[in-house]
Design an enzyme around this catalytic site. Structure first.
Site, PDB file in Angstrom:
ATOM      1  N   ASP A  91     -21.685  34.580  -8.744  1.00  0.00           N
ATOM      2  CA  ASP A  91     -21.884  35.814  -7.957  1.00  0.00           C
ATOM      3  C   ASP A  91     -20.678  36.443  -7.518  1.00  0.00           C
ATOM      4  O   ASP A  91     -20.355  35.982  -6.541  1.00  0.00           O
ATOM      5  CB  ASP A  91     -22.833  35.510  -6.860  1.00  0.00           C
ATOM      6  CG  ASP A  91     -23.231  37.068  -6.072  1.00  0.00           C
ATOM      7  OD1 ASP A  91     -22.776  37.855  -6.507  1.00  0.00           O
ATOM      8  OD2 ASP A  91     -24.010  36.987  -5.140  1.00  0.00           O
ATOM      9  N   TYR A 204     -12.368  52.239  -9.158  1.00  0.00           N
ATOM     10  CA  TYR A 204     -12.534  51.544 -10.329  1.00  0.00           C
ATOM     11  C   TYR A 204     -11.269  51.363 -11.156  1.00  0.00           C
ATOM     12  O   TYR A 204     -10.868  50.495 -11.538  1.00  0.00           O
ATOM     13  CB  TYR A 204     -13.529  52.093 -11.244  1.00  0.00           C
ATOM     14  CG  TYR A 204     -13.796  51.471 -12.664  1.00  0.00           C
ATOM     15  CD1 TYR A 204     -14.386  50.276 -12.669  1.00  0.00           C
ATOM     16  CD2 TYR A 204     -13.477  52.133 -13.690  1.00  0.00           C
ATOM     17  CE1 TYR A 204     -14.620  49.553 -13.847  1.00  0.00           C
ATOM     18  CE2 TYR A 204     -13.434  51.319 -15.150  1.00  0.00           C
ATOM     19  CZ  TYR A 204     -14.191  50.210 -15.093  1.00  0.00           C
ATOM     20  OH  TYR A 204     -14.500  49.630 -16.287  1.00  0.00           O
ATOM     21  N   LYS A 208      -9.230  47.804 -12.509  1.00  0.00           N
ATOM     22  CA  LYS A 208      -8.497  47.763 -13.938  1.00  0.00           C
ATOM     23  C   LYS A 208      -7.027  47.410 -14.052  1.00  0.00           C
ATOM     24  O   LYS A 208      -6.487  46.494 -14.844  1.00  0.00           O
ATOM     25  CB  LYS A 208      -9.185  48.800 -14.941  1.00  0.00           C
ATOM     26  CG  LYS A 208     -10.703  48.705 -14.818  1.00  0.00           C
ATOM     27  CD  LYS A 208     -11.337  47.468 -15.381  1.00  0.00           C
ATOM     28  CE  LYS A 208     -11.940  46.659 -14.697  1.00  0.00           C
ATOM     29  NZ  LYS A 208     -12.377  45.580 -15.274  1.00  0.00           N
TER      30      LYS A 208
END
Length: 324
Positions: A91, A204, A208
C-alpha cells in the site's frame, strides 16, 4: 523539445518482444516484483513473463484483485515452464506498511533480480494526499517506492553477487508529462509540503521527474553493488490513471492513447535490454515502446548535474524516516 514529445506521442511499434528476447523457460530461478501488477501495463507484463518460469510477486493493495489477476493469467496460458505467481501486499499510500511488505518478501526470498516500480496514481482533479499528509502524487509515486526499494536492497545485492552482470535491475516509471507539465528544475518543494495536491498536472509531472531523479541517484549509489537503475516512460496508454477525467476530454484523448500491452513492451525492454548494464547507459531514460533516448528537457539534465536528484532523494528520506 518538440521532437522528443512528438516521438513519444507517436512511437514506433515495439521491436523488443518476449518471444524473441525473453523466451519461454529463460528466467527459471529468477525472482521479480512488479508493483501495480493486477491491472494495466503491470498485468500485461505478468502475462508476457508467465511462460519464462520465473517467480513473480504481484504487489498491490488488494489480495482479492491480485488473486483474480493471477487466475486470469493461469487460465489464459498453459506454457511448458509457467512462472510461479505470488501476491505481495503493498500500500504505497501508507508509509507505516511499507517495511512490513518488504519483510514479508524477505521471509520468502533471499534475492531479487528485478523490481519494477510500476504502480502509481495521477489525474485526480480534486487533489489527493497520503495517510501521512504528503502530497499524494509524490508520496505514492516517489516517497513510498523509494522506501520499498531501500528495504529490498539486501535482496537486490544478494542477487547481483551471482547473476549475470547488469541483469539485476530497478525500473522506475516516468511520463511524457515530464516534458510538458513539470516546472523548471522539475520539483518545487513549496507545493509538495502543503499536503493535498494544489495543481494536479504539475504535481503529477513533478512526481514523474522525481522518479527520474531517483533512478539516477540509485544508479550512483548502487552501481558499485552490480545494480542497474533506469527510468522509463511506458507511453500514453488506456489505463485507470485517466479514470477521473471528463468523458468529452477522454473521447478526444483516446485518439492518442495506446493499448496497455504496448506499454508493457517498454517495461520488458527496461528489464532485459542488453543496451543497458553496469557502466553502460546505467541511469538511462527509456521512451515508448522500448527506445533508449534522452528526455527532451535539458533543464532537468542540468538540475541533475547541480545535485537536484541527490536533494530529492534526501527529501524523500526525510518524509519516510519516522516510519523506518
Amino acid at each position: 523539445m518538440f521532437g522528443p514529445v512528438w516521438s513519444q506521442y507517436f512511437p514506433p511499434k515495439p521491436t523488443f518482444t518476449a518471444a524473441q528476447h525473453v523466451p519461454p523457460g529463460s528466467q527459471v530461478g529468477k525472482v521479480f516484483i512488479i508493483t501495480g501488477a493486477n491491472q494495466g501495463i503491470g498485468f500485461e507484463l505478468v502475462k508476457m513473463l508467465y511462460p519464462t518460469g520465473a517467480t513473480i510477486y504481484l504487489a498491490g493493495r488488494s489480495e482479492e484483485r491480485v488473486a483474480a489477476a493471477i487466475k486470469d493469467v493461469i487460465d489464459s496460458q498453459q506454457p511448458a515452464t509457467p512462472a510461479t505467481l505470488k501476491y505481495l501486499h503493498l500500500d504505497l499510500n501508507d508509509l507505516t506498511t511499507i517495511k512490513g511488505s518488504a519483510a514479508a518478501f524477505a521471509v520468502q526470498e533471499k534475492k531479487l533480480d528485478i523490481l519494477w516500480n510500476n504502480a502509481g496514481i495521477g489525474g485526480n482533479p480534486e487533489g489527493t494526499t497520503t495517510k501521512q499528509n504528503i502530497e499524494g502524487h509524490v508520496g505514492t509515486n516517489c516517497v513510498a517506492p523509494l522506501l520499498f526499494t531501500q528495504s529490498l536492497l539486501p535482496q537486490l545485492q544478494e542477487a547481483a553477487k551471482t547473476a549475470p552482470a547488469g541483469s539485476v535491475r530497478i525500473i522506475w516509471t516516468s511520463s511524457l508529462m515530464v516534458e510538458t507539465y513539470s516546472p523548471p528544475g522539475g520539483v518545487q518543494y513549496e507545493f509538495l509540503s502543503k499536503g493535498k495536491t494544489t495543481e494536479p498536472k504539475r504535481d503529477y509531472a513533478s512526481s514523474k521527474v522525481g522518479n527520474w531523479f531517483l533512478a539516477v541517484e540509485a544508479m550512483k549509489r548502487w552501481e558499485k553493488d552490480g545494480i542497474v537503475s533506469v527510468v522509463q516512460n511506458p507511453g500514453n496508454l488506456k489505463t485507470n490513471i485517466y479514470s477521473h477525467q471528463p468523458r468529452l476530454f477522454m473521447a478526444i484523448l483516446n485518439l492518442l492513447l495506446y493499448e496497455p500491452r504496448l506499454g508493457a513492451h517498454t517495461l520488458l525492454f527496461a528489464g532485459f535490454t542488453p543496451e543497458v548494464g553496469i557502466g553502460k547507459n546505467n541511469g538511462g531514460y527509456i521512451r515508448p515502446f522500448g527506445i533508449l533516448a534522452p528526455n527532451g528537457r535539458q533543464d532537468l539534465y542540468e538540475a541533475i548535474e547541480k545535485g537536484e536528484a541527490t536533494k530529492f532523494w534526501g527529501w524523500c528520506e526525510t518524509q519516510y524516516r519516522p516510519y523506518v
